[in-house]
Motif scaffolding. Structure first.
Motif, PDB file in Angstrom:
ATOM      1  N   THR A 229      32.717  32.706  46.335  1.00 25.21           N
ATOM      2  CA  THR A 229      33.686  33.186  45.491  1.00 25.21           C
ATOM      3  C   THR A 229      33.767  34.611  45.455  1.00 25.21           C
ATOM      4  OG1 THR A 229      32.357  32.242  43.780  1.00 25.21           O
ATOM      5  CG2 THR A 229      34.170  30.737  44.487  1.00 25.21           C
ATOM      6  N   LEU A 230      32.478  35.176  45.128  1.00 22.07           N
ATOM      7  CA  LEU A 230      32.450  36.528  44.678  1.00 22.07           C
ATOM      8  C   LEU A 230      32.802  37.653  45.934  1.00 22.07           C
ATOM      9  CD1 LEU A 230      29.540  36.917  42.486  1.00 22.07           C
ATOM     10  CD2 LEU A 230      31.871  36.465  41.916  1.00 22.07           C
ATOM     11  N   PRO A 231      32.289  37.199  47.094  1.00 22.76           N
ATOM     12  CA  PRO A 231      32.687  37.966  48.282  1.00 22.76           C
ATOM     13  C   PRO A 231      34.218  37.994  48.308  1.00 22.76           C
ATOM     14  CG  PRO A 231      30.946  36.659  48.956  1.00 22.76           C
ATOM     15  CD  PRO A 231      31.324  36.240  47.555  1.00 22.76           C
ATOM     16  N   VAL A 232      34.899  36.640  48.365  1.00 24.25           N
ATOM     17  CA  VAL A 232      36.379  36.801  48.375  1.00 24.25           C
ATOM     18  C   VAL A 232      37.127  37.386  47.406  1.00 24.25           C
ATOM     19  CG1 VAL A 232      37.034  34.611  47.335  1.00 24.25           C
ATOM     20  CG2 VAL A 232      38.310  35.259  49.552  1.00 24.25           C
ATOM     21  N   LEU A 233      36.537  37.517  45.802  1.00 24.47           N
ATOM     22  CA  LEU A 233      37.150  38.204  44.816  1.00 24.47           C
ATOM     23  C   LEU A 233      37.071  39.508  45.148  1.00 24.47           C
ATOM     24  CD1 LEU A 233      36.098  36.372  41.715  1.00 24.47           C
ATOM     25  CD2 LEU A 233      38.158  36.315  42.698  1.00 24.47           C
ATOM     26  N   PHE A 234      35.924  40.095  45.877  1.00 24.12           N
ATOM     27  CA  PHE A 234      36.069  41.618  46.169  1.00 24.12           C
ATOM     28  C   PHE A 234      36.908  42.040  47.173  1.00 24.12           C
ATOM     29  CE2 PHE A 234      34.655  44.856  49.212  1.00 24.12           C
ATOM     30  CZ  PHE A 234      34.896  45.896  48.433  1.00 24.12           C
ATOM     31  N   THR A 235      37.168  41.109  48.211  1.00 26.44           N
ATOM     32  CA  THR A 235      38.524  41.509  49.030  1.00 26.44           C
ATOM     33  C   THR A 235      39.596  41.840  48.552  1.00 26.44           C
ATOM     34  OG1 THR A 235      38.666  39.257  49.978  1.00 26.44           O
ATOM     35  CG2 THR A 235      36.837  40.478  50.946  1.00 26.44           C
ATOM     36  N   MET A 236      39.953  40.681  47.534  1.00 24.14           N
ATOM     37  CA  MET A 236      41.224  40.576  47.040  1.00 24.14           C
ATOM     38  C   MET A 236      41.451  42.078  46.186  1.00 24.14           C
ATOM     39  SD  MET A 236      41.221  36.946  45.351  1.00 24.14           S
ATOM     40  CE  MET A 236      42.709  37.104  44.226  1.00 24.14           C
ATOM     41  N   ILE A 237      40.418  42.808  45.670  1.00 23.13           N
ATOM     42  CA  ILE A 237      40.572  43.866  44.826  1.00 23.13           C
ATOM     43  C   ILE A 237      40.311  45.351  45.767  1.00 23.13           C
ATOM     44  CG2 ILE A 237      40.066  43.127  42.699  1.00 23.13           C
ATOM     45  CD1 ILE A 237      37.428  44.359  42.581  1.00 23.13           C
ATOM     46  N   SER A 238      39.713  44.966  46.951  1.00 26.93           N
ATOM     47  CA  SER A 238      39.268  46.012  47.665  1.00 26.93           C
ATOM     48  C   SER A 238      40.420  47.149  48.182  1.00 26.93           C
ATOM     49  CB  SER A 238      38.450  45.563  48.950  1.00 26.93           C
ATOM     50  OG  SER A 238      39.641  44.900  49.841  1.00 26.93           O
ATOM     51  N   ASN A 239      41.540  46.806  48.067  1.00 27.10           N
ATOM     52  CA  ASN A 239      42.522  47.712  48.522  1.00 27.10           C
ATOM     53  C   ASN A 239      42.820  48.613  47.699  1.00 27.10           C
ATOM     54  OD1 ASN A 239      43.594  45.470  46.960  1.00 27.10           O
ATOM     55  ND2 ASN A 239      45.747  46.528  47.469  1.00 27.10           N
ATOM     56  N   HIS A 240      42.080  48.702  46.470  1.00 26.23           N
ATOM     57  CA  HIS A 240      42.367  49.768  45.588  1.00 26.23           C
ATOM     58  C   HIS A 240      41.173  50.765  45.694  1.00 26.23           C
ATOM     59  CE1 HIS A 240      45.492  47.731  43.192  1.00 26.23           C
ATOM     60  NE2 HIS A 240      44.757  46.598  43.333  1.00 26.23           N
ATOM     61  N   TYR A 241      40.243  50.455  46.590  1.00 25.71           N
ATOM     62  CA  TYR A 241      39.105  51.539  46.771  1.00 25.71           C
ATOM     63  C   TYR A 241      39.111  51.987  48.255  1.00 25.71           C
ATOM     64  CZ  TYR A 241      38.643  49.748  41.726  1.00 25.71           C
ATOM     65  OH  TYR A 241      38.626  49.166  40.769  1.00 25.71           O
TER      66      TYR A 241
END
Length: 402
Positions: A229-241
């Motif tokens: 869950t935490l790895p997939v959550l990071f990829t969901m917001i990664s496009n902002h960084y």
């Protein structure tokens, strides 16, 4: 579809994706927490593996978990599956809207030899292959070492991250890893967890004893989903960084962040079982700090032909030179009246029509076009490394417009 309609569709699908994703991940966290807090029942009851008392919203709840299944099927049985299905479906819709329909801009690298259709085909095949490899590993190692399985799955995901980084843009590579993880998680629910639960229900209805292996198999896949869950959550917001995805070794950055996410999830899973290891969270924080230092982009070399002051001073860059670069590479989109096809308003409200506007957005320009190459998007206007260095030198000297 005009840009206004496209933006509203994107917003609506993204909102749905986040909403159902919260519901799915929230239920995953809750059920794993409940499993970890089960205690032997005060009064022994046939088949009951443990019980749990909870208080919430002004009331008390008593939960019982059966090792395999109860003797009879209750009249009302609640299933937890649509949260997973709608999260995956909405995620795939969002992937198609942004990265597949805009493949030449968002999915592929600026110098890619692939056509948009080829890039989309590779992405779709990769998602299917990702599930097949993962599921095959789980079936081959069923009942054997969970650590070996975890290591092999991790290596497979590391290889996938590297492969995506070679084919797709950095931003798309991160999203594709997230889409692969999401597909694996949804596949676990749709193809393993729910079918095994249905087999148990069918056995009960037939008056037979359900196979305990069905429950163990579903529990294993549920635990996998919990750690992912935490790895997939990071990829969901990664496009902002862009600082994370724009480097040459972005796949290693993604792997490191994913590992930290799994590590943090493991801390909470252990904590839920009463095994508190306080050293784990500071270790995770230290790992993120170290990663930030190691992955920080190096400042571009000072542009040639510019005057320099003291040894400590940044090169002196005339603003008119900066303005020409901005006008040539950025203003087609970042303007009150964009001229780039399909762009009706300045992205994120950043217009560069005046010197004052350019100076006010100097920090964002440095972050997106100097420290990283996230902008221009896909480098469609062909900003050169020298031009990025000129912008960087101007900003570091104080972003003066006089």
């Amino acid at each position: 579809m005009d840009i206004l309609g496209s933006d509203w569709l994107n917003l609506t699908v993204r909102w749905i994706h986040i909403t159902v994703g919260i519901a799915w991940i929230g239920s995953s966290f809750l059920f794993n927490w409940m499993d970890s807090h089960l205690r032997p029942p005060e009064t022994a009851r046939k088949g009951v593996a443990g019980e749990l008392w909870m208080v919430h919203g002004g009331g008390f709840y008593q939960l019982e978990k059966y090792m395999v299944a109860p003797d009879r099927l209750p009249p009302t049985l609640h299933w937890f599956k649509w949260e997973a299905y709608t999260t995956w479906i909405s995620g795939m819709c969002l992937l198609a809207l942004v990265y597949f329909l805009g493949a030449s801009t968002y999915l592929l690298k600026p110098d890619s030899v692939l056509s948009p259709a080829e890039g989309v085909a590779i992405a779709m095949i990769a998602l299917a292959v990702g599930w097949i490899v993962y599921d095959t590993l789980c079936r081959l190692l069923e009942g054997k070492s969970d650590l070996v399985l975890a290591a092999l799955v991790s290596l497979w995901m590391l290889f996938a991250a590297w492969g995506f980084s070679q084919i797709f843009s950095g931003r798309a590579a991160f999203i594709m890893v997230g889409a692969m993880i999401g597909t694996i998680m949804a596949g676990n629910v749709f193809l393993v967890i729910i079918p095994n639960q249905k087999l148990s229900v069918a056995s009960l209805l037939a008056g037979e004893e359900p196979d305990p292996a069905q429950g163990r198999r579903g529990k294993q896949r549920s635990l996998h989903n919990n750690y992912l869950t935490l790895p997939v959550l990071f990829t969901m917001i990664s496009n902002h960084y862009p600082v994370a995805f724009s480097g040459a070794s972005n796949w290693l950055v993604l792997a490191a962040i994913a590992a930290v996410g799994v590590f943090v999830r493991h801390f909470f899973n252990l904590k839920n079982k009463g095994r508190l290891h306080l050293w784990m969270l500071p270790t995770a924080a230290a790992a993120m700090i170290a990663l930030a230092f190691l992955s920080s982009p190096r400042p571009p070399a000072p542009p040639a032909g510019l005057a320099a002051g003291s040894a400590e001073a940044a090169p002196v860059v005339p603003f008119d030179r900066v303005a020409r670069i901005i006008d040539q590479r950025c203003v087609a989109c970042h303007s009150a009246d964009p001229t780039w096809e399909g762009i009706d308003m300045a992205p994120k409200g950043m217009a560069f029509d005046t010197a004052e506007q350019i100076a006010s957005h100097a920090r964002a320009i440095h972050s997106l076009s100097v420290a990283t190459d996230a902008m221009p998007l896909g480098n469609v206007t062909g900003m050169t490394p020298e031009e990025r260095a000129i912008l960087g030198a101007w900003i570091e000297a104080g972003a003066e417009i006089e």
